[in-house]
Each structure stands twice: as structure tokens, then as C-alpha cells.
Design a protein around this motif. Structure first.
Motif, PDB file in Angstrom:
ATOM      1  N   VAL A 143       0.867  -1.173   0.000  1.00  0.00           N
ATOM      2  CA  VAL A 143       0.000   0.000   0.000  1.00  0.00           C
ATOM      3  C   VAL A 143       0.903   1.222   0.000  1.00  0.00           C
ATOM      4  CG1 VAL A 143      -1.770   1.290   1.231  1.00  0.00           C
ATOM      5  CG2 VAL A 143      -1.812  -1.225   1.253  1.00  0.00           C
ATOM      6  N   ARG A 144       0.776   2.034  -1.041  1.00  0.00           N
ATOM      7  CA  ARG A 144       1.693   3.177  -1.185  1.00  0.00           C
ATOM      8  C   ARG A 144       1.199   4.349  -0.328  1.00  0.00           C
ATOM      9  NH1 ARG A 144       3.820   4.896  -6.702  1.00  0.00           N
ATOM     10  NH2 ARG A 144       1.638   5.259  -7.225  1.00  0.00           N
ATOM     11  N   ASP A 145       1.427   4.238   0.949  1.00  0.00           N
ATOM     12  CA  ASP A 145       1.053   5.242   1.934  1.00  0.00           C
ATOM     13  C   ASP A 145       2.326   5.572   2.716  1.00  0.00           C
ATOM     14  OD1 ASP A 145      -1.776   6.085   3.623  1.00  0.00           O
ATOM     15  OD2 ASP A 145       0.128   6.183   4.696  1.00  0.00           O
ATOM     16  N   LEU A 254       7.207  17.344   2.485  1.00  0.00           N
ATOM     17  CA  LEU A 254       6.641  18.612   2.020  1.00  0.00           C
ATOM     18  C   LEU A 254       5.921  18.387   0.696  1.00  0.00           C
ATOM     19  CD1 LEU A 254       9.698  20.979   2.662  1.00  0.00           C
ATOM     20  CD2 LEU A 254       7.811  20.462   4.229  1.00  0.00           C
ATOM     21  N   LEU A 255       4.623  18.654   0.691  1.00  0.00           N
ATOM     22  CA  LEU A 255       3.852  18.571  -0.550  1.00  0.00           C
ATOM     23  C   LEU A 255       2.542  19.310  -0.373  1.00  0.00           C
ATOM     24  CD1 LEU A 255       1.961  15.209  -0.944  1.00  0.00           C
ATOM     25  CD2 LEU A 255       3.302  15.699   1.112  1.00  0.00           C
ATOM     26  N   ALA A 256       1.928  19.657  -1.498  1.00  0.00           N
ATOM     27  CA  ALA A 256       0.648  20.343  -1.471  1.00  0.00           C
ATOM     28  C   ALA A 256      -0.443  19.409  -0.974  1.00  0.00           C
ATOM     29  CB  ALA A 256       0.304  20.868  -2.870  1.00  0.00           C
ATOM     30  N   ASP A 257      -1.511  19.997  -0.468  1.00  0.00           N
ATOM     31  CA  ASP A 257      -2.665  19.208  -0.054  1.00  0.00           C
ATOM     32  C   ASP A 257      -3.387  18.636  -1.274  1.00  0.00           C
ATOM     33  OD1 ASP A 257      -2.214  19.810   2.635  1.00  0.00           O
ATOM     34  OD2 ASP A 257      -3.443  21.623   2.541  1.00  0.00           O
ATOM     35  N   GLY A 258      -4.246  17.663  -1.014  1.00  0.00           N
ATOM     36  CA  GLY A 258      -5.023  17.083  -2.093  1.00  0.00           C
ATOM     37  C   GLY A 258      -4.414  15.795  -2.585  1.00  0.00           C
ATOM     38  N   PRO A 259      -5.082  15.162  -3.543  1.00  0.00           N
ATOM     39  CA  PRO A 259      -4.590  13.873  -4.044  1.00  0.00           C
ATOM     40  C   PRO A 259      -3.309  14.027  -4.837  1.00  0.00           C
ATOM     41  CG  PRO A 259      -6.430  14.636  -5.362  1.00  0.00           C
ATOM     42  CD  PRO A 259      -6.319  15.580  -4.203  1.00  0.00           C
ATOM     43  N   SER A 260      -2.549  12.937  -4.913  1.00  0.00           N
ATOM     44  CA  SER A 260      -1.370  12.940  -5.778  1.00  0.00           C
ATOM     45  C   SER A 260      -1.815  13.073  -7.224  1.00  0.00           C
ATOM     46  CB  SER A 260      -0.566  11.657  -5.567  1.00  0.00           C
ATOM     47  OG  SER A 260      -1.376  10.514  -5.787  1.00  0.00           O
ATOM     48  N   LEU A 261      -0.879  13.441  -8.105  1.00  0.00           N
ATOM     49  CA  LEU A 261      -1.194  13.767  -9.495  1.00  0.00           C
ATOM     50  C   LEU A 261      -0.504  12.808 -10.447  1.00  0.00           C
ATOM     51  CD1 LEU A 261      -0.560  17.597  -9.213  1.00  0.00           C
ATOM     52  CD2 LEU A 261      -2.794  16.507  -9.350  1.00  0.00           C
ATOM     53  N   THR A 262      -1.086  12.656 -11.625  1.00  0.00           N
ATOM     54  CA  THR A 262      -0.401  11.970 -12.710  1.00  0.00           C
ATOM     55  C   THR A 262       0.214  13.022 -13.633  1.00  0.00           C
ATOM     56  OG1 THR A 262      -2.334  11.954 -14.160  1.00  0.00           O
ATOM     57  CG2 THR A 262      -2.059  10.073 -12.643  1.00  0.00           C
ATOM     58  N   LEU A 291      -1.560   6.619  -4.427  1.00  0.00           N
ATOM     59  CA  LEU A 291      -0.381   7.081  -3.687  1.00  0.00           C
ATOM     60  C   LEU A 291      -0.812   8.121  -2.672  1.00  0.00           C
ATOM     61  CD1 LEU A 291       2.717   7.415  -3.251  1.00  0.00           C
ATOM     62  CD2 LEU A 291       2.668   9.111  -5.099  1.00  0.00           C
ATOM     63  N   THR A 292      -0.489   7.888  -1.409  1.00  0.00           N
ATOM     64  CA  THR A 292      -0.779   8.840  -0.343  1.00  0.00           C
ATOM     65  C   THR A 292       0.523   9.212   0.350  1.00  0.00           C
ATOM     66  OG1 THR A 292      -2.961   7.865   0.027  1.00  0.00           O
ATOM     67  CG2 THR A 292      -2.071   9.264   1.774  1.00  0.00           C
ATOM     68  N   ILE A 293       0.780  10.521   0.453  1.00  0.00           N
ATOM     69  CA  ILE A 293       1.968  11.039   1.133  1.00  0.00           C
ATOM     70  C   ILE A 293       1.487  12.044   2.178  1.00  0.00           C
ATOM     71  CG2 ILE A 293       4.232  12.125   0.845  1.00  0.00           C
ATOM     72  CD1 ILE A 293       3.941  11.510  -2.202  1.00  0.00           C
ATOM     73  N   HIS A 294       1.934  11.904   3.390  1.00  0.00           N
ATOM     74  CA  HIS A 294       1.402  12.706   4.495  1.00  0.00           C
ATOM     75  C   HIS A 294       2.293  13.914   4.799  1.00  0.00           C
ATOM     76  CE1 HIS A 294      -1.671   9.719   5.610  1.00  0.00           C
ATOM     77  NE2 HIS A 294      -0.785   8.836   5.199  1.00  0.00           N
ATOM     78  N   ASN A 295       1.669  15.089   4.881  1.00  0.00           N
ATOM     79  CA  ASN A 295       2.397  16.307   5.240  1.00  0.00           C
ATOM     80  C   ASN A 295       1.983  16.845   6.602  1.00  0.00           C
ATOM     81  OD1 ASN A 295      -0.116  17.412   4.751  1.00  0.00           O
ATOM     82  ND2 ASN A 295       0.507  18.680   3.009  1.00  0.00           N
ATOM     83  N   ASP A 296       1.330  16.006   7.403  1.00  0.00           N
ATOM     84  CA  ASP A 296       0.795  16.443   8.697  1.00  0.00           C
ATOM     85  C   ASP A 296       1.866  16.976   9.634  1.00  0.00           C
ATOM     86  OD1 ASP A 296      -0.525  13.878   7.556  1.00  0.00           O
ATOM     87  OD2 ASP A 296      -2.155  14.822   8.682  1.00  0.00           O
TER      88      ASP A 296
END
Length: 327
Positions: A143-145, A254-262, A291-296
Motif C-alpha cells: 500500500v503506497r502510503d 513537504l507537498l501540497a494538499d489534495g490527491p497525488s497527481l499523474t 499514492l498517499t503522502i502525508h504532510n501532517d
């Protein structure tokens, strides 16, 4: 969250390695605008004029700017570069496409260690390292989290040279500060794909993607999903990471909020911003999984407030047009 910002923010000396680059120029401008006395390392004195022009585009006064000459491939010059500095921002990284991964891995690792050794000997309080999501999430998992606890394995089969270099360099940096009790505090920032307005008069690194899409020259993109972050927000995170006490010994995605992009989704946003009818097709291959990347952590501890992706891409296109890099 506690901070010593008021105590330290008094015109101290701060070093930025690779300060003439895409991120480094924005960081240098932010520091100068904040009242810091900034020293920048360059590989060659020929790069100074371009840096000062970039700072002028950002509206930064370069009167307190110092230049030091140093290279990632040599220990020479680093003692003088870090002398008298309270904080070092190690941004410089090799950006070449090698035939042998060692051509990137060795200078990335050795450069980080040159900086840390010199910083330790000079009594530097903190080093803020520009690492990358490439050092976090380039080893497959079911799981790409991804959080800051994840690491790319440099032995991953087929791993490209850049993520290998960023991983090895960041690991070497953490190993160094764990080895020496008197080493500087270390903070690692791990941004995803960086876009945003350019200050330098040439399209470098990730900006070449936007240039190719906006001009219509790039017509085929890979099937891949990724996070995106604005260069100005990464620079702001570097500034915040200097003084937040809890940041010592921490990594920050560090990344913008929202879903990852293609790439296809990024292309659509670029084409809209550039008012072009250009289109792209995706290269053959499997559809990328979620793909989920957390910036919390960055939000909670560095007051990270990322810009929306659409705004970043639109302003990237506008800046490339203003610089004459696209029509």
C-alpha cells in the motif's frame, strides 16, 4: 510548539549551499528579506552575477550577501564557508543524468559529509538538509502510503541514480550526527516534485517539464503518480526549520494538499495556464496505483501552509513566459 525565533532572528550569519539554484535562490531571497546575513556557496565565481540577478527578481536586497567558493566533490573551502554561521542550509545536490550512478551518489554523499564535518568543527548550531521524497518512497510496498518513517532502500532493483543519491546522502548525514555528540542538530526536509516560479534565467530540473509541456514539445508522458510542492513553500519550510526546537532530529515531508497527481493531470493544468491546445499521450504501461503522502508533521511543527497545485502551476507558466523561456 515552541520556537526561539525571536532570540536568534537578529541578523545572524546563515549559509546556503547551492544558493544559485532553483530552490537555493528562493531560500536566499527569503533569508535576506528576513534580515539574515547570508553567505552562499558557489562552484564558480562566474555564477555570482546570475545569482544577484535572481535575487533582484525576488525583490531582495543583496547588500548583506557574501559569496564563498566550494564544491561537493572537495573538502576545500568548506571551513571558510561555514565560519561564523549559526545555521547551514545544505541545498546543493548534483543534478546530472549519469551512465554510472556513482557519478551522482558519491558527490551527494561526500558533499553532505564535507558540510557536516566543517559545521561540526565551526560549532554550527543546526544544519537543515534538503533531502527528497526520493529518499522516502521509492521502494515498492503493498500500500503506497508514506510518512517520514519510511525510507527508500538504495538496494532496490532498478532504482534510478537520483533517488539512490538522495537516500545515501541523507542516511550518511543522520549517521554522522548520531556518531558525534557535538555534531550540529540536523533537520531533513523531504519535498516531493518541486514546481513554482523561477528566479533563475534558465529552466532547470523540474522546470524543464513545464517548459516542454507548455511549448508543446513534450507530447508523451509516463504513467506515474506523484506529489507536488511549490518552491516558495519549500523555502519557507527551510526558514521555519532553523529555529523550531522540536524539529531537531526530525524529517519532514513537504507537498501540497489534495490527491497525488499523474503527469497527464499536470499536463492539463500546464496547458490551461499556457492557453495552448497541445495534448499529451501516456506511454504504455500499467496504471499507477493510489499514492498517499502525508504532510501532517510539517503542518503541525513547521506551520507549513502549502499553496494549491493549480496556483503553483499557473505561476510557474507565467514566470517562464516572463523570463522568455516559453512563448
Amino acid at each position: 510548539m515552541t520556537t526561539q525565533h525571536d532570540e536568534f532572528h537578529t541578523g545572524r550569519r546563515v549559509l546556503v549551499t547551492g544558493g544559485n539554484g532553483y530552490l537555493g535562490s528562493w531560500l536566499t531571497a527569503r533569508l535576506l528579506q528576513s534580515g539574515e546575513r547570508v553567505r552562499v556557496t558557489l562552484r564558480s565565481p562566474d555564477r555570482e552575477a546570475g545569482l544577484r540577478s535572481a535575487l533582484a527578481r525576488a525583490g531582495a536586497d543583496d547588500g548583506d550577501l557574501e559569496i564563498a567558493l566550494a564544491s561537493l566533490t572537495s573538502a576545500d573551502g568548506w571551513a571558510a564557508a561555514v565560519a561564523g554561521c549559526d545555521v547551514v542550509h545544505h541545498v546543493a545536490t548534483p543534478m546530472i543524468q549519469p551512465t554510472d550512478p556513482a557519478e551522482v551518489v558519491v558527490p551527494a554523499r561526500d558533499g553532505a559529509l564535507h558540510v557536516l564535518r566543517a559545521a561540526r568543527e565551526a560549532g554550527v548550531r543546526r544544519v537543515v538538509l534538503t533531502s527528497s521524497f526520493a529518499a522516502v518512497g521509492y521502494t515498492p510496498k503493498p500500500v503506497r502510503d508514506y510518512t517520514e518513517d519510511d525510507w527508500t532502500d538504495p538496494e532496490t532493483p532498478g532504482l534510478p541514480a537520483y533517488p539512490m543519491a538522495k537516500t545515501v546522502a541523507e542516511r550518511a548525514a543522520w549517521d554522522f550526527v548520531e556518531q558525534y555528540a557535538d555534531a550540529p542538530e540536523l533537520v531533513s526536509l523531504n519535498p516531493t516534485f518541486i514546481l513554482g516560479p523561477a528566479l533563475t534565467a534558465e529552466a532547470r530540473s523540474s522546470l524543464q517539464l513545464v517548459q516542454g509541456l507548455a511549448s508543446g514539445h513534450l507530447t508523451t508522458v509516463p504513467k506515474q503518480r506523484f506529489g507536488l510542492v511549490d518552491v516558495r513553500d519549500v523555502a519557507a519550510a527551510h526558514v521555519a526549520a532553523m529555529d523550531v526546537s522540536e524539529a531537531a532530529g526530525r524529517r519532514y515531508l513537504l507537498l501540497a494538499d489534495g490527491p497525488s497527481l499523474t503527469y497527464r493531470e499536470v499536463a492539463r493544468l500546464v496547458h490551461e495556464a499556457a492557453s495552448t491546445s497541445a495534448t499529451v499521450t501516456e506511454a504504455p504501461g500499467e496504471e499507477p496505483t493510489a499514492l498517499t503522502i502525508h504532510n501532517d508533521r510539517a503542518k503541525a511543527e513547521l506551520a507549513f501552509r502549502p499553496r494549491p497545485v493549480g496556483e503553483t502551476i499557473a505561476e510557474t507558466v507565467a514566470s517562464l513566459r516572463e523570463l522568455g523561456l516559453i512563448g
